[in-house]
Design an enzyme around this catalytic site. Sequence first.
Site, PDB file in Angstrom:
ATOM      1  N   SER A 131      21.525   1.812 -31.512  1.00  9.65           N
ATOM      2  CA  SER A 131      21.275   3.276 -31.387  1.00  9.65           C
ATOM      3  C   SER A 131      19.938   3.286 -30.857  1.00  9.65           C
ATOM      4  CB  SER A 131      21.562   3.457 -32.609  1.00  9.65           C
ATOM      5  OG  SER A 131      20.623   3.412 -34.092  1.00  9.65           O
TER       6      SER A 131
ATOM      7  N   SER B 286      18.004   0.006 -30.311  1.00  5.89           N
ATOM      8  CA  SER B 286      17.597  -1.070 -29.528  1.00  5.89           C
ATOM      9  C   SER B 286      18.677  -1.827 -29.163  1.00  5.89           C
ATOM     10  CB  SER B 286      16.866  -1.853 -30.323  1.00  5.89           C
ATOM     11  OG  SER B 286      18.281  -2.248 -31.370  1.00  5.89           O
TER      12      SER B 286
ATOM     13  N   LYS C 278      14.826  -9.563 -28.916  1.00  5.46           N
ATOM     14  CA  LYS C 278      16.045  -8.638 -29.993  1.00  5.46           C
ATOM     15  C   LYS C 278      14.676  -6.788 -29.390  1.00  5.46           C
ATOM     16  CE  LYS C 278      17.098  -4.880 -33.632  1.00  5.46           C
ATOM     17  NZ  LYS C 278      17.991  -4.481 -35.193  1.00  5.46           N
TER      18      LYS C 278
ATOM     19  N   ALA D  66      23.112 -16.126 -32.375  1.00  7.27           N
ATOM     20  CA  ALA D  66      24.663 -16.967 -32.686  1.00  7.27           C
ATOM     21  C   ALA D  66      25.307 -16.933 -31.770  1.00  7.27           C
ATOM     22  CB  ALA D  66      24.582 -15.946 -34.068  1.00  7.27           C
TER      23      ALA D  66
ATOM     24  N   GLU E  55      30.073 -11.971 -33.698  1.00  6.91           N
ATOM     25  CA  GLU E  55      30.572 -10.641 -35.432  1.00  6.91           C
ATOM     26  C   GLU E  55      31.829 -11.671 -35.632  1.00  6.91           C
ATOM     27  OE1 GLU E  55      30.393  -7.011 -33.738  1.00  6.91           O
ATOM     28  OE2 GLU E  55      28.617  -6.952 -32.851  1.00  6.91           O
TER      29      GLU E  55
ATOM     30  N   ASP F 142      22.562  -3.132 -45.502  1.00 13.16           N
ATOM     31  CA  ASP F 142      23.859  -1.909 -44.486  1.00 13.16           C
ATOM     32  C   ASP F 142      24.909  -3.403 -44.360  1.00 13.16           C
ATOM     33  OD1 ASP F 142      25.295  -0.778 -42.632  1.00 13.16           O
ATOM     34  OD2 ASP F 142      23.691  -1.153 -40.738  1.00 13.16           O
TER      35      ASP F 142
ATOM     36  N   GLU G 143      29.716  -6.082 -38.879  1.00 16.05           N
ATOM     37  CA  GLU G 143      29.588  -5.941 -37.494  1.00 16.05           C
ATOM     38  C   GLU G 143      28.165  -6.852 -37.914  1.00 16.05           C
ATOM     39  OE1 GLU G 143      31.096  -2.146 -37.114  1.00 16.05           O
ATOM     40  OE2 GLU G 143      31.003  -3.522 -38.547  1.00 16.05           O
TER      41      GLU G 143
ATOM     42  N   ASP H  13      20.385  -8.329 -38.084  1.00 14.19           N
ATOM     43  CA  ASP H  13      19.923  -6.352 -38.261  1.00 14.19           C
ATOM     44  C   ASP H  13      19.076  -6.141 -39.738  1.00 14.19           C
ATOM     45  OD1 ASP H  13      19.849  -3.818 -37.949  1.00 14.19           O
ATOM     46  OD2 ASP H  13      21.722  -3.759 -37.553  1.00 14.19           O
TER      47      ASP H  13
END
Length: 500
Positions: A52, A54, A71, A125, A129, A168, A172, A186
């Site tokens: 949202s 980045s 990032k 990575a 995911e 969170d 994902e 994240d």
Amino acid sequence: MAPVPTNGVDHAGTPPSPPPSPTNTKATASRSPKTAFQVQNLQFKDTLGEGSYSSVVRARDRVTKKTYAVKIMDKQYLRRRKKTQTAIAEREALAKLTKEGHPGVIKMYWAYQDQQSLYFVLELASNGELKALLSKWGSLNLPCARYYTAQIVDAVQWMHSKGVIHRDMKPENVLLDPDMRVKITDFGTAKVLDPDAADDRATTWVGTAQYLSPELLISKYACKSSDLWAIGCILYQCIAGDFAFHGPTEYLTMQRIRALEYTIPEWFDPAARDLVEKLLILDPQERIGAGPSTSSNPPAALRAHPFFESIAWGTLWTDAPPLIESGHVKPPPPVSSDSEGSEDGDLREWGTLVSRDDISWEQEQNSAVAAAAAATAAAAVSVMGAAAVDEKKSGIPMPRISGDDLRSRNGATGAGAADGMMYPPPPLSSILQSETTTTTTTTTSATAVDPVEAKPTKPELKVNIPSPRTTSSTVKEKVDGPRSPLGKTWWCAQKTFCFR
């Protein structure tokens, strides 16, 4: 978020720090005599993922040949959306966890900024995911589900021991490194707890609907046990191939969480069922492993659950991962090869779904359909006059010409030809005259009309051409081009951001 891995990064000792910048000579990260990271050596590649606020881009060091995930966060967006504290919290959590070090948590090697953006140079990575793995395989068999859940439990419990709550946790945000081992990423919503505070609660509303804990919905706070609730949801999804809590809307999903309304399939493994039921409990203190180490419900109780009986916790991060196999829920069938790469493949698929047998999608009928439409328009021109034939005003439909017909007539190419449009559109008189000529020998109604006698005065097809939109490729060009890392200002992990 986006994929982030471990290939090509030297883990022996402390990672090298960037040299002091002329504009920030106090950027004090630890130094390495072997290599010195230079911002101008970063070569940005493809975009790995977008969030949202980045995006994550693959980058390669031209000198060391090492690959990273960078990032990138837009400063203006962070200020406008009041997300500056989110970026600061992520930096603090990554700096703290990287300093301590754990194989299941993503590492931040460097961070810098320029006038437009903030940059985190992270591990890469390369296997993406856990969510993508579940989408590909439908679900995971028990050995895979057990292995990855155990690695998530180990990494999350280690984070909690260092005073960090993720808040969170979801597939994902669980990445897989080149060896198919877990990397949690994240930390934009992470909470670094005050070591001197007795309360480990965080009151900010963050998270994803399907994994929100009931204490956040009911009592407006999250704690370490909230991450354990999310682990229960992830384990359920790995085996069942679907969310534990899912409604038609986010509101109804949250209502089901409040009511603890979920169903475990009958074929579920008994040990996995028991663990899910002991994690998905409304009272956060009653969840298995949620208490302190001195309580009757210590973190070790979670590791000792029968579901993890075959897990060797001491060698969990060095043992070879199990072979990926589907569980009870199988992946969706692949798309048939005969429709791939075919321009009319989608039309053939659609043709099998419609109920009317008289609908044909064969290409050779396009010209006949266009001819009938042209004859109708020609009759309207003869009766009403070409200037009066306006589709919006008269209600008489004008001919719609397919892309194949336009290509065969005019040799049109490009984006317009593909969707049945021509840029610029051909004059209506040329279309009517051409179509009437081709249909006079076969259609009696067409022979009764002579469009030449009507003498149309510049009738043209009016086509509203939409303005070009910004596409993902445009965004990628912006990242690869203008966002050159030359002239960046270094900043240390212990310094605050400079939002000017």
